[in-house]
Design a protein around this motif. Sequence first.
Motif, PDB file in Angstrom:
ATOM      1  N   ILE A 493       0.835  -1.199   0.000  1.00  0.00           N
ATOM      2  CA  ILE A 493       0.000   0.000   0.000  1.00  0.00           C
ATOM      3  C   ILE A 493       0.874   1.255   0.000  1.00  0.00           C
ATOM      4  O   ILE A 493       0.585   2.232  -0.706  1.00  0.00           O
ATOM      5  N   ARG A 494       1.957   1.229   0.778  1.00  0.00           N
ATOM      6  CA  ARG A 494       2.873   2.371   0.808  1.00  0.00           C
ATOM      7  C   ARG A 494       3.530   2.583  -0.556  1.00  0.00           C
ATOM      8  O   ARG A 494       3.744   3.724  -1.004  1.00  0.00           O
ATOM      9  N   LEU A 495       3.839   1.496  -1.244  1.00  0.00           N
ATOM     10  CA  LEU A 495       4.436   1.597  -2.577  1.00  0.00           C
ATOM     11  C   LEU A 495       3.469   2.228  -3.582  1.00  0.00           C
ATOM     12  O   LEU A 495       3.837   3.139  -4.339  1.00  0.00           O
ATOM     13  N   LEU A 496       2.216   1.754  -3.589  1.00  0.00           N
ATOM     14  CA  LEU A 496       1.222   2.300  -4.521  1.00  0.00           C
ATOM     15  C   LEU A 496       0.934   3.771  -4.238  1.00  0.00           C
ATOM     16  O   LEU A 496       0.686   4.572  -5.162  1.00  0.00           O
ATOM     17  N   ALA A 497       0.964   4.147  -2.960  1.00  0.00           N
ATOM     18  CA  ALA A 497       0.677   5.539  -2.592  1.00  0.00           C
ATOM     19  C   ALA A 497       1.697   6.502  -3.196  1.00  0.00           C
ATOM     20  O   ALA A 497       1.369   7.670  -3.467  1.00  0.00           O
ATOM     21  N   LYS A 498       2.910   6.034  -3.413  1.00  0.00           N
ATOM     22  CA  LYS A 498       3.932   6.903  -3.993  1.00  0.00           C
ATOM     23  C   LYS A 498       3.560   7.358  -5.403  1.00  0.00           C
ATOM     24  O   LYS A 498       3.936   8.460  -5.825  1.00  0.00           O
ATOM     25  N   PHE A 499       2.822   6.535  -6.145  1.00  0.00           N
ATOM     26  CA  PHE A 499       2.453   6.888  -7.520  1.00  0.00           C
ATOM     27  C   PHE A 499       1.226   7.793  -7.581  1.00  0.00           C
ATOM     28  O   PHE A 499       0.926   8.359  -8.635  1.00  0.00           O
ATOM     29  N   VAL A 500       0.527   7.907  -6.464  1.00  0.00           N
ATOM     30  CA  VAL A 500      -0.648   8.790  -6.412  1.00  0.00           C
ATOM     31  C   VAL A 500      -0.245  10.181  -5.929  1.00  0.00           C
ATOM     32  O   VAL A 500      -0.867  11.190  -6.295  1.00  0.00           O
ATOM     33  N   ILE A 572       0.654  -0.852 -11.777  1.00  0.00           N
ATOM     34  CA  ILE A 572      -0.075   0.226 -11.108  1.00  0.00           C
ATOM     35  C   ILE A 572      -1.409   0.502 -11.800  1.00  0.00           C
ATOM     36  O   ILE A 572      -2.371   0.920 -11.156  1.00  0.00           O
ATOM     37  N   ALA A 573      -1.490   0.246 -13.101  1.00  0.00           N
ATOM     38  CA  ALA A 573      -2.773   0.416 -13.794  1.00  0.00           C
ATOM     39  C   ALA A 573      -3.773  -0.636 -13.336  1.00  0.00           C
ATOM     40  O   ALA A 573      -4.982  -0.368 -13.227  1.00  0.00           O
ATOM     41  N   MET A 574      -3.295  -1.832 -13.053  1.00  0.00           N
ATOM     42  CA  MET A 574      -4.177  -2.913 -12.627  1.00  0.00           C
ATOM     43  C   MET A 574      -4.631  -2.731 -11.177  1.00  0.00           C
ATOM     44  O   MET A 574      -5.750  -3.128 -10.822  1.00  0.00           O
ATOM     45  N   GLU A 575      -3.818  -2.101 -10.339  1.00  0.00           N
ATOM     46  CA  GLU A 575      -4.122  -2.038  -8.910  1.00  0.00           C
ATOM     47  C   GLU A 575      -4.751  -0.723  -8.466  1.00  0.00           C
ATOM     48  O   GLU A 575      -5.262  -0.635  -7.352  1.00  0.00           O
ATOM     49  N   ASP A 576      -4.726   0.309  -9.302  1.00  0.00           N
ATOM     50  CA  ASP A 576      -5.303   1.595  -8.884  1.00  0.00           C
ATOM     51  C   ASP A 576      -6.076   2.212 -10.050  1.00  0.00           C
ATOM     52  O   ASP A 576      -5.500   2.501 -11.103  1.00  0.00           O
ATOM     53  N   ASP A 577      -7.375   2.419  -9.847  1.00  0.00           N
ATOM     54  CA  ASP A 577      -8.212   2.957 -10.920  1.00  0.00           C
ATOM     55  C   ASP A 577      -7.825   4.380 -11.290  1.00  0.00           C
ATOM     56  O   ASP A 577      -7.855   4.767 -12.469  1.00  0.00           O
ATOM     57  N   GLY A 578      -7.490   5.203 -10.271  1.00  0.00           N
ATOM     58  CA  GLY A 578      -7.122   6.585 -10.548  1.00  0.00           C
ATOM     59  C   GLY A 578      -5.859   6.669 -11.388  1.00  0.00           C
ATOM     60  O   GLY A 578      -5.764   7.491 -12.318  1.00  0.00           O
ATOM     61  N   VAL A 579      -4.900   5.837 -11.079  1.00  0.00           N
ATOM     62  CA  VAL A 579      -3.664   5.803 -11.862  1.00  0.00           C
ATOM     63  C   VAL A 579      -3.957   5.361 -13.287  1.00  0.00           C
ATOM     64  O   VAL A 579      -3.435   5.929 -14.264  1.00  0.00           O
ATOM     65  N   ARG A 580      -4.813   4.336 -13.438  1.00  0.00           N
ATOM     66  CA  ARG A 580      -5.130   3.843 -14.772  1.00  0.00           C
ATOM     67  C   ARG A 580      -5.796   4.934 -15.621  1.00  0.00           C
ATOM     68  O   ARG A 580      -5.460   5.111 -16.792  1.00  0.00           O
ATOM     69  N   THR A 581      -6.719   5.669 -15.023  1.00  0.00           N
ATOM     70  CA  THR A 581      -7.391   6.738 -15.764  1.00  0.00           C
ATOM     71  C   THR A 581      -6.399   7.809 -16.211  1.00  0.00           C
ATOM     72  O   THR A 581      -6.422   8.264 -17.368  1.00  0.00           O
ATOM     73  N   HIS A 582      -5.529   8.206 -15.315  1.00  0.00           N
ATOM     74  CA  HIS A 582      -4.529   9.224 -15.652  1.00  0.00           C
ATOM     75  C   HIS A 582      -3.572   8.703 -16.727  1.00  0.00           C
ATOM     76  O   HIS A 582      -3.197   9.440 -17.653  1.00  0.00           O
TER      77      HIS A 582
END
Length: 635
Positions: A493-500, A572-582
């Motif tokens: 979760i901490r890793l994914l948060a870095k991309f947001v 990151i596209a598969m695990e976070d919808d906001g990242v995928r949209t961007h």
Amino acid sequence: MDIDKLFKVPKLPAGSNKRRMPDNPTPEMLKKMRFDTSDFSSEITPPNVTRTDNSQDKGKSRAASVRDEQDEDETMDGEFAPGGDADYFAEEDEEGRFFGGGLTKEQKDILNIFDNDGGEGVRQDLEDLTITGVRRLLTRFERAANKNQDQRSKYPDDPTRFIDSEADLDAAIKALLPLAQAPALAYPELLSTGSVERLIGLLSHENADIVIDVVEVIHELTDEDVGNEADEDAEGDDQEVREGALKNLIEGLLANSILELLVDNLSRLNEAEESDRSGVFHILGIFENILGFNSDLSLQLVSKTTILTWLISRIQAKTHSENRGYAAELLSILLQTNRANRLELGKQNGVEIMLKVLSQYRRRDPTDADETEFMENVFDSLCSALGEPEIKKLFMECEGVDLMVLMMRTKMQSRSRSIKVLDYAMSGAAGTTACETFVDASGLKTLFSTFMGKPPKRQKAQATSPALEDTSHTLGIISSLFSNIPSDSPPRIRLLAKFVDHNYEKVDKLLEVRDAAQGRLKTVEKEIEDEKKELIAEGEEIGPEEEDMWYLRRLDGGLFTLQTVDYILAWIAMEDDGVRTHMVQMLSRRDKSLKDIANTLQIYHDNVDEEDTDSDADGSLSRKEILRNLIAFLR
């Protein structure tokens, strides 16, 4: 008798500061130039007296002095002559000019040694290396070695009885150095006459100076460039002959246990002495030459000798030296590809020792270029060893991840190398523990600061683009984090948060790196297509070997970076919808889509080695299975 014919006057060296008499000297000047023999007669040794009694007649040809029966003017001590010229005051012509031989007393002594063993014939053999000259040199060497051995056995407790033969042996060994200029001619003679066995036998000589002479000769003979200086314009056939001669020589050396004898001498030599330091340097050079000839011999070198123990001990020295740097270089060579050598390093506590050596560069930079190279070789040795799961475990036990994270936070030269070590330590299924430790050690903040080009902590500078190598290893670390950290875990979760964070700036950075890699790859692709067209036009067939070679060129030309970036983007596209949209929005601006990422991953998937799937015994997915799932999602 014509004196000029007996004593040929050498040409005056350029830049000499030797005195000249005027064309018409006055009697007063001549008187001043006369030396009082009474002041020097007690200190002068006749120049035609050589080291041994049985060589006096031969040595007379070197005495460049003329004595008048009524006027026995003695020459001055050589120390008063410019450059220590032993013959500076020895000759005088009719006009009062003085000429010397241009040689110091030590150089004259060396030449006298050659005279004692054959006079001008030795130098002639060195200058003109014919088969006859080579055989003469080897014969003199054999005789000198046999004579010294015989006198040492007869008078073991009386050095005065064998010291002369030892000096002759020293000169005979050094006379073999020029044989490296003609390997095709000389090396077969070395083998056929048994001189190789004799040379190797002298590695056990009681006199360390003789041993040092031998290793210097072998170092020169085994150099990969032997013969090139003498014949730079040689054709391909001649080059093959030289390489064949070198191959046979090295095989002959190995057959006589040279590796074991050389390693034994490493502990025998005392590097506090300059000559012994030189001997150690030549021994390490021989090892490098042999491994350059056949890298597979590294296993034999480590398994049959104690070289690894010596190298690990040598790099721990408190003060840096040339031999310490050479030891680190040889260590990196031994660990490059051989699994057995890496495991042996772990058994000898080598991982902890290398970490201790590297820890000093957390607070200071190397003092010069040589120490910088030493530091990089130790880092490279550690990276090579981390290719084995067992070494990764030892690396974790020695808190290697924590040390590398601390180095990443500094502005020292070790910062870049620490990122490389972490990339190797965290890769593969065996790097899972290292990945979790990295996140717990707050490595993500420093990692992404490096990726974004932000300066290290306490370094006041503007943000700059990271070096291409740093970017590649940073991407490798991020890729390993996604592969190894379990889903829905706090580190994940901490890793994914870095991309947001900061409005998806790290996603934008990934896309920038992707564009740059694609640009480099297009250039390489064009070159490969042109080569294909040429081969087809010439009627050549394009086989698997050519395709593999071109694929490796694509990897070096940007494809590897492109595959790593798209692997991260897919995760990151598969695990976070906001990242995928961007991501979709930013790709559309470049006339791209998620399918382009899927196509890159398909090429990656098709070229993953079936035997290198990174699967673990605990049932984790292999890299190929992960790629298959990511491709299915993107399409």
